[in-house]
Motif scaffolding. Structure first.
Motif, PDB file in Angstrom:
ATOM      1  N   MET A 168       0.826  -1.195   0.000  1.00 16.85           N
ATOM      2  CA  MET A 168       0.000   0.000   0.000  1.00 16.85           C
ATOM      3  C   MET A 168       0.867   1.253   0.000  1.00 16.85           C
ATOM      4  O   MET A 168       0.592   2.228  -0.721  1.00 16.85           O
ATOM      5  N   THR A 169       1.911   1.243   0.814  1.00 16.42           N
ATOM      6  CA  THR A 169       2.816   2.386   0.904  1.00 16.42           C
ATOM      7  C   THR A 169       3.467   2.679  -0.450  1.00 16.42           C
ATOM      8  O   THR A 169       3.514   3.833  -0.900  1.00 16.42           O
ATOM      9  N   LYS A 170       3.964   1.641  -1.099  1.00 17.21           N
ATOM     10  CA  LYS A 170       4.646   1.833  -2.381  1.00 17.21           C
ATOM     11  C   LYS A 170       3.680   2.314  -3.463  1.00 17.21           C
ATOM     12  O   LYS A 170       4.011   3.197  -4.270  1.00 17.21           O
ATOM     13  N   SER A 171       2.477   1.751  -3.493  1.00 18.98           N
ATOM     14  CA  SER A 171       1.495   2.188  -4.493  1.00 18.98           C
ATOM     15  C   SER A 171       1.086   3.634  -4.257  1.00 18.98           C
ATOM     16  O   SER A 171       0.988   4.428  -5.211  1.00 18.98           O
ATOM     17  N   MET A 172       0.845   3.984  -2.996  1.00 21.18           N
ATOM     18  CA  MET A 172       0.483   5.364  -2.678  1.00 21.18           C
ATOM     19  C   MET A 172       1.623   6.325  -3.012  1.00 21.18           C
ATOM     20  O   MET A 172       1.389   7.456  -3.443  1.00 21.18           O
ATOM     21  N   ALA A 173       2.860   5.880  -2.817  1.00 17.43           N
ATOM     22  CA  ALA A 173       4.003   6.731  -3.156  1.00 17.43           C
ATOM     23  C   ALA A 173       4.023   7.038  -4.656  1.00 17.43           C
ATOM     24  O   ALA A 173       4.289   8.182  -5.069  1.00 17.43           O
ATOM     25  N   LEU A 174       3.727   6.037  -5.470  1.00 18.70           N
ATOM     26  CA  LEU A 174       3.693   6.247  -6.917  1.00 18.70           C
ATOM     27  C   LEU A 174       2.541   7.165  -7.322  1.00 18.70           C
ATOM     28  O   LEU A 174       2.694   8.006  -8.216  1.00 18.70           O
ATOM     29  N   GLU A 175       1.407   7.007  -6.658  1.00 16.83           N
ATOM     30  CA  GLU A 175       0.239   7.808  -7.015  1.00 16.83           C
ATOM     31  C   GLU A 175       0.344   9.244  -6.515  1.00 16.83           C
ATOM     32  O   GLU A 175      -0.068  10.186  -7.205  1.00 16.83           O
ATOM     33  N   GLY A 177       3.225  10.823  -5.557  1.00 11.53           N
ATOM     34  CA  GLY A 177       4.490  11.475  -5.892  1.00 11.53           C
ATOM     35  C   GLY A 177       4.359  12.635  -6.862  1.00 11.53           C
ATOM     36  O   GLY A 177       4.958  13.708  -6.645  1.00 11.53           O
ATOM     37  N   PRO A 178       3.594  12.491  -7.944  1.00  9.37           N
ATOM     38  CA  PRO A 178       3.460  13.616  -8.880  1.00  9.37           C
ATOM     39  C   PRO A 178       2.833  14.859  -8.263  1.00  9.37           C
ATOM     40  O   PRO A 178       2.906  15.952  -8.844  1.00  9.37           O
ATOM     41  N   HIS A 179       2.243  14.719  -7.084  1.00 10.38           N
ATOM     42  CA  HIS A 179       1.640  15.856  -6.380  1.00 10.38           C
ATOM     43  C   HIS A 179       2.567  16.417  -5.294  1.00 10.38           C
ATOM     44  O   HIS A 179       2.138  17.233  -4.473  1.00 10.38           O
ATOM     45  N   GLY A 180       3.814  15.955  -5.274  1.00 10.02           N
ATOM     46  CA  GLY A 180       4.782  16.482  -4.314  1.00 10.02           C
ATOM     47  C   GLY A 180       4.703  15.859  -2.939  1.00 10.02           C
ATOM     48  O   GLY A 180       5.150  16.465  -1.960  1.00 10.02           O
ATOM     49  N   ILE A 181       4.144  14.649  -2.849  1.00 15.27           N
ATOM     50  CA  ILE A 181       3.926  14.010  -1.544  1.00 15.27           C
ATOM     51  C   ILE A 181       4.789  12.768  -1.412  1.00 15.27           C
ATOM     52  O   ILE A 181       4.820  11.917  -2.312  1.00 15.27           O
ATOM     53  N   ASN A 182       5.484  12.672  -0.297  1.00 16.01           N
ATOM     54  CA  ASN A 182       6.347  11.526   0.001  1.00 16.01           C
ATOM     55  C   ASN A 182       5.587  10.535   0.884  1.00 16.01           C
ATOM     56  O   ASN A 182       4.959  10.943   1.863  1.00 16.01           O
ATOM     57  N   VAL A 183       5.678   9.254   0.548  1.00 16.70           N
ATOM     58  CA  VAL A 183       5.022   8.211   1.344  1.00 16.70           C
ATOM     59  C   VAL A 183       6.050   7.110   1.600  1.00 16.70           C
ATOM     60  O   VAL A 183       6.546   6.485   0.657  1.00 16.70           O
TER      61      VAL A 183
END
Length: 263
Positions: A168-175, A177-183
């Motif tokens: 979940m963490t990795k998928s959310m990071a990919l989604e 990321g383009p909005h400037g958010i680190n997960v």
């Protein structure tokens, strides 16, 4: 190093005791204001009081993390109180059945721990992300566990929940990321807290017929650094990944375990 966290607002789940309290107070020491949520408000209040003594603004709210609508309402209230949520730290979770094989684990036991450890984080991330996306920045840190990196006999349900949280963490990071958010995810190993002292060490000592001190040495010998993780070690990892100085790090699993999972 200045972690550039002063003045940020951090929403933290599971802040009441042990590692959760240590992480929460570490954010307070760095200058963060806090929105603290969990099932037991009375247990959270002493931590909130200590953070307030540091001069921080703190709100406390009860929240059933497995309830999507309840999480949304609590996040909305925190956002209204502070104006924004800069950081989300998901600490709350459970241990699930211990010492049971997969075939001995009941469906209820499996569903209960997977729901708490995965859906709880999903609900809070889902609630904070729209606000972070609107501002074009934000940091999320999920606290997993090393049994979600190597697996563990007798802890199948817990391991499954933490493996799922990594995905979940990795998928959310990919989604996001383009909005400037680190997960990112921090994965503690065995931590020298109350459970370690009152359950893990006595159990091992009794099983092997050795002293508690000898049992602790046995545990430490499993790790490359030959020492047990402290609450502060996990807190420092969370602070780093939640800070702007880690701006170019996202989607990582960071084991904090003295070299057990990664080596």
């Amino acid at each position: 190093m200045d972690l550039q966290l002063a003045g940020n607002t951090a929403l933290i789940t599971g802040p009441a005791k042990g590692m959760g309290a240590a992480i929460t107070l570490a954010f307070a020491k760095e200058g963060c204001n806090l929105a603290l949520i969990g099932r037991d408000v009375a247990a959270i209040e002493p931590v909130a009081a200590e953070a307030r003594r540091m001069g921080r603004t703190v709100t406390v709210a009860t929240c059933d993390l497995t309830d999507t609508e309840h999480c949304q309402a609590v996040v909305d209230a925190a956002t209204s109180a502070f104006g924004r949520i800069d950081v989300l730290v998901n600490i709350a979770g459970g241990a699930g059945p211990m010492g049971k094989t997969g075939w001995e684990t009941t469906r209820h036991e499996f569903d209960e721990i997977v729901t708490l450890n995965m859906a709880g984080c999903f609900n809070t991330m889902r609630a904070v992300l729209p606000g972070m996306i609107a501002r074009g920045e934000g940091r999320i840190v999920n606290v997993g566990g090393t049994f979600g990196m190597r697996g563990r006999a007798g802890r199948m349900a817990y391991s499954a929940s933490k493996w799922g949280l990594r995905g979940m963490t990795k998928s959310m990071a990919l989604e996001a990321g383009p909005h400037g958010i680190n997960v990112n995810l921090v994965a503690p190993g065995m931590v020298a807290g109350e459970r370690f002292r009152t359950k893990v060490l006595p159990t091992l000592a009794a099983k092997l017929g050795i002293t508690h001190a000898e049992a602790e040495t046995r545990h430490a010998e499993e790790y490359a650094l030959r020492r047990i993780t402290e609450d502060a070690d996990v807190a420092n990892a969370c602070l780093f990944l939640a800070s702007p100085v880690a701006r170019q790090i996202t989607g990582v699993d960071l084991p904090v375990d003295g070299g057990w999972a990664a080596l």
